[in-house]
Design a protein around this motif. Sequence first.
Motif, PDB file in Angstrom:
ATOM      1  N   THR A   1      49.565 142.691 133.176  1.00 34.59           N
ATOM      2  CA  THR A   1      50.650 141.830 133.567  1.00 34.59           C
ATOM      3  C   THR A   1      50.519 140.912 134.409  1.00 34.59           C
ATOM      4  O   THR A   1      50.977 139.628 134.235  1.00 34.59           O
ATOM      5  CB  THR A   1      51.696 142.882 134.200  1.00 34.59           C
ATOM      6  OG1 THR A   1      52.003 143.799 133.295  1.00 34.59           O
ATOM      7  CG2 THR A   1      52.959 142.128 134.564  1.00 34.59           C
TER       8      THR A   1
ATOM      9  N   GLY B   1      60.294 134.746 131.863  1.00 32.00           N
ATOM     10  CA  GLY B   1      60.720 136.092 131.961  1.00 32.00           C
ATOM     11  C   GLY B   1      62.213 136.583 131.493  1.00 32.00           C
ATOM     12  O   GLY B   1      62.490 137.820 130.782  1.00 32.00           O
TER      13      GLY B   1
ATOM     14  N   SER C   1      60.545 137.276 127.842  1.00 28.25           N
ATOM     15  CA  SER C   1      59.359 138.241 127.596  1.00 28.25           C
ATOM     16  C   SER C   1      59.767 139.153 128.446  1.00 28.25           C
ATOM     17  O   SER C   1      59.177 140.244 128.128  1.00 28.25           O
ATOM     18  CB  SER C   1      58.140 137.541 127.824  1.00 28.25           C
ATOM     19  OG  SER C   1      57.958 136.860 129.174  1.00 28.25           O
ATOM     20  N   GLY C   2      60.358 139.217 129.486  1.00 31.06           N
ATOM     21  CA  GLY C   2      60.692 140.415 130.274  1.00 31.06           C
ATOM     22  C   GLY C   2      61.953 140.996 130.420  1.00 31.06           C
ATOM     23  O   GLY C   2      62.287 141.857 130.776  1.00 31.06           O
TER      24      GLY C   2
ATOM     25  N   ARG D   1      58.166 143.412 134.784  1.00 29.87           N
ATOM     26  CA  ARG D   1      57.369 143.431 133.592  1.00 29.87           C
ATOM     27  C   ARG D   1      56.376 144.604 133.586  1.00 29.87           C
ATOM     28  O   ARG D   1      56.177 145.274 132.412  1.00 29.87           O
ATOM     29  CB  ARG D   1      56.500 142.013 133.572  1.00 29.87           C
ATOM     30  CG  ARG D   1      57.331 140.994 133.331  1.00 29.87           C
ATOM     31  CD  ARG D   1      56.475 139.860 132.765  1.00 29.87           C
ATOM     32  NE  ARG D   1      57.293 138.378 132.726  1.00 29.87           N
ATOM     33  CZ  ARG D   1      56.560 137.463 132.359  1.00 29.87           C
ATOM     34  NH1 ARG D   1      55.554 137.366 132.124  1.00 29.87           N
ATOM     35  NH2 ARG D   1      57.053 136.174 132.238  1.00 29.87           N
TER      36      ARG D   1
ATOM     37  N   THR E   1      58.418 147.863 132.724  1.00 27.81           N
ATOM     38  CA  THR E   1      58.667 147.711 131.242  1.00 27.81           C
ATOM     39  C   THR E   1      57.572 148.235 130.383  1.00 27.81           C
ATOM     40  O   THR E   1      57.635 149.092 129.420  1.00 27.81           O
ATOM     41  CB  THR E   1      59.103 146.402 130.945  1.00 27.81           C
ATOM     42  OG1 THR E   1      60.289 146.093 131.670  1.00 27.81           O
ATOM     43  CG2 THR E   1      59.722 146.143 129.334  1.00 27.81           C
TER      44      THR E   1
END
Length: 500
Positions: free
Chosen positions: A44, A62, A65-66, A81, A84
């Motif tokens: 990460t 983010g 993708s986050g 992140r 997740t």
Amino acid sequence: MTLSDANALLRSIPAMDDLLNAPWAAEFSSSLGRENVKKIIEETLDEIRREIGAGNSPTKVGVTSGGVKAGLPVEELVVIRATTLLRLKSSSTLKPVVNATGVVIHTNLGRAPLADEAIAAVNEIAGTYSTLEYDPGKGGRGGRNVHVEWLLCRLTGAEAALVVNNNAAAVLLALSATASGRELIVSSGELVEIGDSFRIPEILSFSGAKMIAVGCTNSTRISDYRNAITENTAVLLKVHPSNYRIEGFVKTTAREELAELAAERGLVFMEDLGSGLLGLLGVPGPLGADLANRECSVRNCLEAGSGIVTFSGDKLLGGPQIGVIAGSKKLIDKMKSHQLLRALRVDKMTLAAFEATLRLHLSGRQGSIPVIGMIETDKPALLEMARRLCRMLKRTAACNAVPRTVNPGAGDFTIAVVETEDAIGGGSFPTDLLPGFGVAISSPSFSAETLAAGLRTAFVPVIPAIREGRVILHVRTLLPGDEKLIAASFVSALSRDVAG
């Protein structure tokens, strides 16, 4: 982003020790192990550093993708992140789903769900030692095939039978034992591809046999086979067309003719039946009689003169993934002593499930096998199921309606019972659709694709169909308890869509 901005963002990334010792990381350490948690956090951090080095603000990246909104501090984004990814890695990727597609034998969804009796048999054997290869009477080594061979012979009329890990393996072993280094003759119209680039010619080549294709795509006569026979011919092969049909001017050679020719020339006549139909399916209405006339059972094939028949256990038979070779004892004995068998043998849990499934067929209780029960369910029963699901989803939508101040138009769902066309699947009866019922859902606030994605990504994924801009939940393929799971997934999908 300026160089000083980038440096400031890099300096704000928390130290690894601080992250690894945080309470949220400790929770994942119990399921993944501390070193694996550290590795995932490192991944990460590396990703965020790369984004900063490329001149991107990770707080904005983010958003996609986050899964978070822009404007977050880097420290918080790291935690979001990392957690997740940790949550994804700590949960099983093989999980139950609700099959609302209307495709009964759905290869991507695990094909046949097992009967209760088969599940109980697996549970009884899985956690203990067993007689897998032990004969208590002899006090020594036994054979694992003995657990199912008698049952298969009784159900099919075969002299002998053998099981391996799937039908492709059954074809491979049978041809390796009977035709390796020699020729086999097969119709050009039967050189099929069966899902995921599985092609009959490639399997045949692995066996060491030389394939001789005869006839044309739509027409192969007995004379084509006869004219192709040489002194090096070993096998006449007939392959079930599986998931395709040729219509119009079509000529195929009857198995009785092939059996007679094979006997006349001292050859093996082998048939790859594919789906493994053991007896008549009780499909309601005219379609049932039509299917019975067109699809041949394993017993029918053997009685017509097939020396060997191969078929799957997890399709029309309704059991676990397994491949069966049934037929001549002389030929089966050759396969039992073949070195390839050890690489293809079946484990104890598969054998336990398969034996239990075969016993349901033997006792006439095959209707309790899920796929057979689904195929044989009539329209009145399906209509009642659809009405019940429709009522449940309407109540769910009403109780979980989103305030219009939050999302104007949310909750304006059209939920209705609709007629459907279902499929048996698994390469069985590819052009024959079963009339059924389902529940259609549509809304001006959510596209069908958005709602379907929400159902698929719920805690228990619900896999629907989409037709004419509506999500369709076919009820034929639902198992007991699936209605409540659909309702829960529906609520989850609405909550995520509104939150997003």
